[in-house]
Design an enzyme around this catalytic site. Sequence first.
Site, PDB file in Angstrom:
ATOM      1  CG  HIS A  44      43.038  15.337 -32.048  1.00  0.00           C
ATOM      2  ND1 HIS A  44      41.889  14.613 -31.857  1.00  0.00           N
ATOM      3  CD2 HIS A  44      43.896  14.491 -32.656  1.00  0.00           C
ATOM      4  CE1 HIS A  44      42.054  13.388 -32.321  1.00  0.00           C
ATOM      5  NE2 HIS A  44      43.261  13.294 -32.826  1.00  0.00           N
ATOM      6  CD  GLU A  75      40.609  15.647 -28.386  1.00  0.00           C
ATOM      7  OE1 GLU A  75      39.602  16.028 -27.801  1.00  0.00           O
ATOM      8  OE2 GLU A  75      40.735  15.678 -29.630  1.00  0.00           O
ATOM      9  CG  HIS A 196      33.377  14.223 -32.445  1.00  0.00           C
ATOM     10  ND1 HIS A 196      32.877  14.638 -33.659  1.00  0.00           N
ATOM     11  CD2 HIS A 196      34.696  13.995 -32.643  1.00  0.00           C
ATOM     12  CE1 HIS A 196      33.847  14.640 -34.546  1.00  0.00           C
ATOM     13  NE2 HIS A 196      34.972  14.268 -33.960  1.00  0.00           N
TER      14      HIS A 196
HETATM   15  N1  PXP Z   1      36.897  14.671 -28.739  1.00  0.00           N
HETATM   16  C1  PXP Z   1      37.725  14.099 -29.638  1.00  0.00           C
HETATM   17  C2  PXP Z   1      38.400  12.832 -29.253  1.00  0.00           C
HETATM   18  C3  PXP Z   1      37.956  14.683 -30.895  1.00  0.00           C
HETATM   19  O1  PXP Z   1      38.783  14.102 -31.754  1.00  0.00           O
HETATM   20  C4  PXP Z   1      37.337  15.905 -31.191  1.00  0.00           C
HETATM   21  C5  PXP Z   1      37.617  16.573 -32.509  1.00  0.00           C
HETATM   22  O2  PXP Z   1      38.980  16.859 -32.613  1.00  0.00           O
HETATM   23  C6  PXP Z   1      36.484  16.472 -30.222  1.00  0.00           C
HETATM   24  C7  PXP Z   1      36.272  15.828 -29.016  1.00  0.00           C
HETATM   25  C8  PXP Z   1      35.778  17.759 -30.454  1.00  0.00           C
HETATM   26  O3  PXP Z   1      34.837  17.601 -31.467  1.00  0.00           O
HETATM   27  P1  PXP Z   1      34.175  18.870 -32.135  1.00  0.00           P
HETATM   28  O4  PXP Z   1      35.267  19.581 -32.870  1.00  0.00           O
HETATM   29  O5  PXP Z   1      33.123  18.298 -33.048  1.00  0.00           O
HETATM   30  O6  PXP Z   1      33.609  19.706 -31.043  1.00  0.00           O
END
Ligand code: PXP
Length: 245
Positions: A44, A75, A196
């Site tokens: 990301h 992302e 997330h």
């Molecule tokens: N999906 C998206 C769109 C995110 O922005 C993130 C964090 O960068 C994640 C998934 C992954 O989340 P986590 O780091 O809490 O596992």
Amino acid sequence: MTTLFSINFNKIALLRNSRGRDYPSVQSFARRAVELGVGGLTLHPRPDQRHARYSDVFDLKALCLEFPGTELNIEGYPTSKFLDIVIEAQADQCTLVPDAPDQITSDHGWDIQKNGDMLKPIIKRLQREGIRVSLFMDPDPEQIELVKSTGTDRIELYTEEYADSFHTDQCKPVLEKYEKAATHAHSLGLGVNAGHDLNLENLARFLTIDGIKEVSIGHAVIVESLLMGFDNVVRQYLEIVKQKG
Ligand code: PXP
């Protein structure tokens, strides 16, 4: 159906950026993950490149080419710079996220009423380049109904609410809300990813929802690796998604 486990490497990048050298190396950790059987690599990159850098995107793309079948998921908010990088790197999937440049982490899904018209041509452009598109979404029935009109291939359900409820008596109703959202999206012909705040403790229960194509997990993989070691943690995640498949 097997759920693809995609590791988000932003936290490795953050640790690397705190010192001047390529240590820890995002590419080395990603290589180790792929060697252990991980099928998805996620980054990301934010505009200030405070975690993942744009160069990391190309490094992980090179790794995917070395290990055919491994998917690169990028992302981010669709700035023109971001889209150029995603297209130049030929990511397999682009997950569009409505986050502001200075946001600590993604904390809400798209509002399709507000942003649908802006997203449509962007989604078309990515798809024309052969890149699958996923939109980061809350499990909100009205928004899910609207999302199909954007032309997206998939949605990624924002799972923080589920994760927060995990140790409370709200977990069951909250999970049911996600299940309804996933079923609704499937009925519209959309693929469903999730991510997330998923972790080794809460992932298996989330995957009782049928047909989740991919989970993207970053923060917990790193925290759990501090306690248990990277290889061990990755193997445990792979076991959870395999049991589901
Ligand atoms: N999906 C998206 C769109 C995110 O922005 C993130 C964090 O960068 C994640 C998934 C992954 O989340 P986590 O780091 O809490 O596992």
